[in-house]
Design an enzyme around this catalytic site. Structure first.
Site, PDB file in Angstrom:
ATOM      1  N   LYS A   1      -8.326 -13.531 -21.802  1.00 48.10           N
ATOM      2  CA  LYS A   1      -8.372 -12.551 -20.717  1.00 48.10           C
ATOM      3  C   LYS A   1      -8.337 -11.126 -21.258  1.00 48.10           C
ATOM      4  CE  LYS A   1      -8.671 -15.905 -17.928  1.00 48.10           C
ATOM      5  NZ  LYS A   1     -10.008 -16.249 -17.405  1.00 48.10           N
TER       6      LYS A   1
ATOM      7  N   ASP B   1     -12.908 -12.679 -21.263  1.00 50.21           N
ATOM      8  CA  ASP B   1     -13.111 -12.706 -19.817  1.00 50.21           C
ATOM      9  C   ASP B   1     -12.331 -11.558 -19.169  1.00 50.21           C
ATOM     10  OD1 ASP B   1     -13.430 -13.290 -17.161  1.00 50.21           O
ATOM     11  OD2 ASP B   1     -12.539 -15.294 -17.253  1.00 50.21           O
TER      12      ASP B   1
ATOM     13  N   GLU C   1     -17.304 -12.697 -20.351  1.00 50.56           N
ATOM     14  CA  GLU C   1     -17.422 -13.195 -18.982  1.00 50.56           C
ATOM     15  C   GLU C   1     -17.032 -12.126 -17.972  1.00 50.56           C
ATOM     16  OE1 GLU C   1     -16.946 -17.404 -17.973  1.00 50.56           O
ATOM     17  OE2 GLU C   1     -15.178 -16.795 -16.835  1.00 50.56           O
TER      18      GLU C   1
ATOM     19  N   ASP D   1     -19.095 -15.227 -13.565  1.00 56.20           N
ATOM     20  CA  ASP D   1     -18.108 -16.094 -12.918  1.00 56.20           C
ATOM     21  C   ASP D   1     -17.906 -15.669 -11.463  1.00 56.20           C
ATOM     22  OD1 ASP D   1     -15.945 -17.636 -12.173  1.00 56.20           O
ATOM     23  OD2 ASP D   1     -14.673 -17.134 -13.861  1.00 56.20           O
TER      24      ASP D   1
ATOM     25  N   LYS E   1     -17.215 -22.598 -10.524  1.00 56.27           N
ATOM     26  CA  LYS E   1     -15.964 -23.017  -9.895  1.00 56.27           C
ATOM     27  C   LYS E   1     -16.386 -23.726  -8.615  1.00 56.27           C
ATOM     28  CE  LYS E   1     -12.596 -20.089 -12.028  1.00 56.27           C
ATOM     29  NZ  LYS E   1     -13.349 -19.226 -12.931  1.00 56.27           N
TER      30      LYS E   1
END
Ligand code: MG
Length: 367
Positions: free
Chosen positions: A164, A192, A217, A240, A264
């Site tokens: 992250k 990400d 991402e 995403d 997702k």
């Protein structure tokens, strides 16, 4: 076969530890919603939709519950063996809110699987791998703590890391540098930002990074900002949060906006919609992640079935949400992390019968 009753279970799902994302977002619990759809032939199907809080995606627990309550009366009497037909009824009753429709969709596919005696991955085209490899999400922390978390997953057999971002240019650059210089040859790092970087931050951080052999991402919050950053940088991009439907994907393919997509399943509307995205990604040589938004082992079993239909050379990784939460509603059943893979037994449908006592009394029942 007809849907004879729909039961919703709504419960709190505390996290093992507080999780932090870019833009100051912190999460200590989820709101889980589980559905059981019963039929006049005695076959029942299960589903779960558990958003990662209310600020991560345009999906929240209250929305899941209210949307399904609004649609449920119209679904009674429908034949659950035909997911596309059931989806048309949901679209007739409610515009949008595909994350809530996903809850019904998962249960309908579960019933279709049990009725045919096949696992859901078989109905979705057939297994392309025995078990998808896991990607571990490493949440915001001091660089040494993030590296220590990586090392724990590494010991558990995981080789793909979603690291992250969102601690500012200096710290984010440092995290990238440290992860890249300590990466093992077989490992993959995906950095990400969860849409948290400004365009300037994204361009600065990505241009400054020495190595290009990592993916980034969702650097910025919107598709347009991410496309702008993409045109000024060299790293492969995964989309995403902004990848909500097949229309966005078609645009991304036309505009060469990404090399990968994070599917997702609930965010895109369940299996029925996710398979359209999967098939386009495969047709255009794009890679994909497959995962739930959050939740219990039931959610992981839902994503494991889909991830099994993706050829390994197109799969960046799957993800196990169950490792973050304190409640197991189906002990000993469903998909489980094992030596870096998400392993699930080949049973009809999802092959999971959750323990309703663990979820409390039903939130709503329609019959
Ligand atoms: Mg992501």
């Amino acid at each position: 076969m007809k849907i004879s009753s729909i039961s919703l279970f709504a419960f709190d799902l505390p996290l093992r530890e507080v999780q932090s994302l870019s833009r100051g977002r912190r999460f200590d619990r989820f709101g889980a919603t589980v559905i059981r759809i019963d039929t006049d032939e005695g076959v029942s199907g299960w589903g779960e939709v558990t958003p990662w809080g209310s600020s991560y995606l345009a999906a929240f627990p209250g929305g899941v519950r209210q949307a399904v309550c609004d649609m449920a009366p119209a679904l009674l009497g429908e034949d659950p063996r035909f997911p596309e037909a059931v989806y048309r009824v949901m679209d007739r009753e409610l515009a949008g809110h595909v994350y809530a429709k996903a809850l019904v969709d998962f249960a309908v596919w579960d019933i279709a699987g049990k009725w045919t005696g096949l696992p859901i991955h078989a109905l979705l085209g057939g297994a392309q791998n025995a078990a998808p490899h896991l990607s571990a999400a490493l949440h915001l922390d001091a660089p040494e703590a993030m590296l220590a978390a990586r090392d724990r997953y590494r010991t558990a057999g995981v080789g793909t890391f979603s690291v992250k971002m969102g601690q500012g240019i200096q710290l984010d650059s440092e995290v990238i540098e440290q992860f890249q210089t300590t990466k093992l040859p077989h490992e993959t790092n995906v950095f990400d930002a969860n849409g948290g970087w400004s365009r300037a931050e994204a361009v600065t951080i990505m241009q400054r990074a020495h190595a290009a052999d990592f993916m980034v991402e969702q650097p910025c919050s919107t598709y347009e900002s991410t496309l702008s950053v993409r045109r000024k940088t060299s790293q492969p991009i995964s989309l995403d949060e902004c990848m909500t439907d097949v229309q966005v994907l078609v645009r991304a393919i036309e505009e060469h906006a990404c090399e990968a997509v994070n599917i997702k399943l609930a965010r895109v509307g369940g299996y029925t919609k996710a398979r359209q995205i999967r098939d386009l990604l495969l047709a255009y040589d794009l890679q994909m992640y497959v995962m739930c938004m959050g939740g219990t082992a039931l959610s992981d079993t839902i994503s494991a079935n889909f991830a099994r239909t993706v050829p390994l050379d197109r799969l960046v990784g799957a993800w196990a949400s169950q490792e973050y939460v304190t409640l197991d509603i189906c002990p000993g059943q469903g998909a489980r992390p094992e030596n870096g893979f998400l392993v699930s037994p080949d049973l009809a449908g999802l092959g999971v019968a959750p323990d309703t006592t663990a979820m409390g009394p039903p939130f709503a029942v329609f019959e």
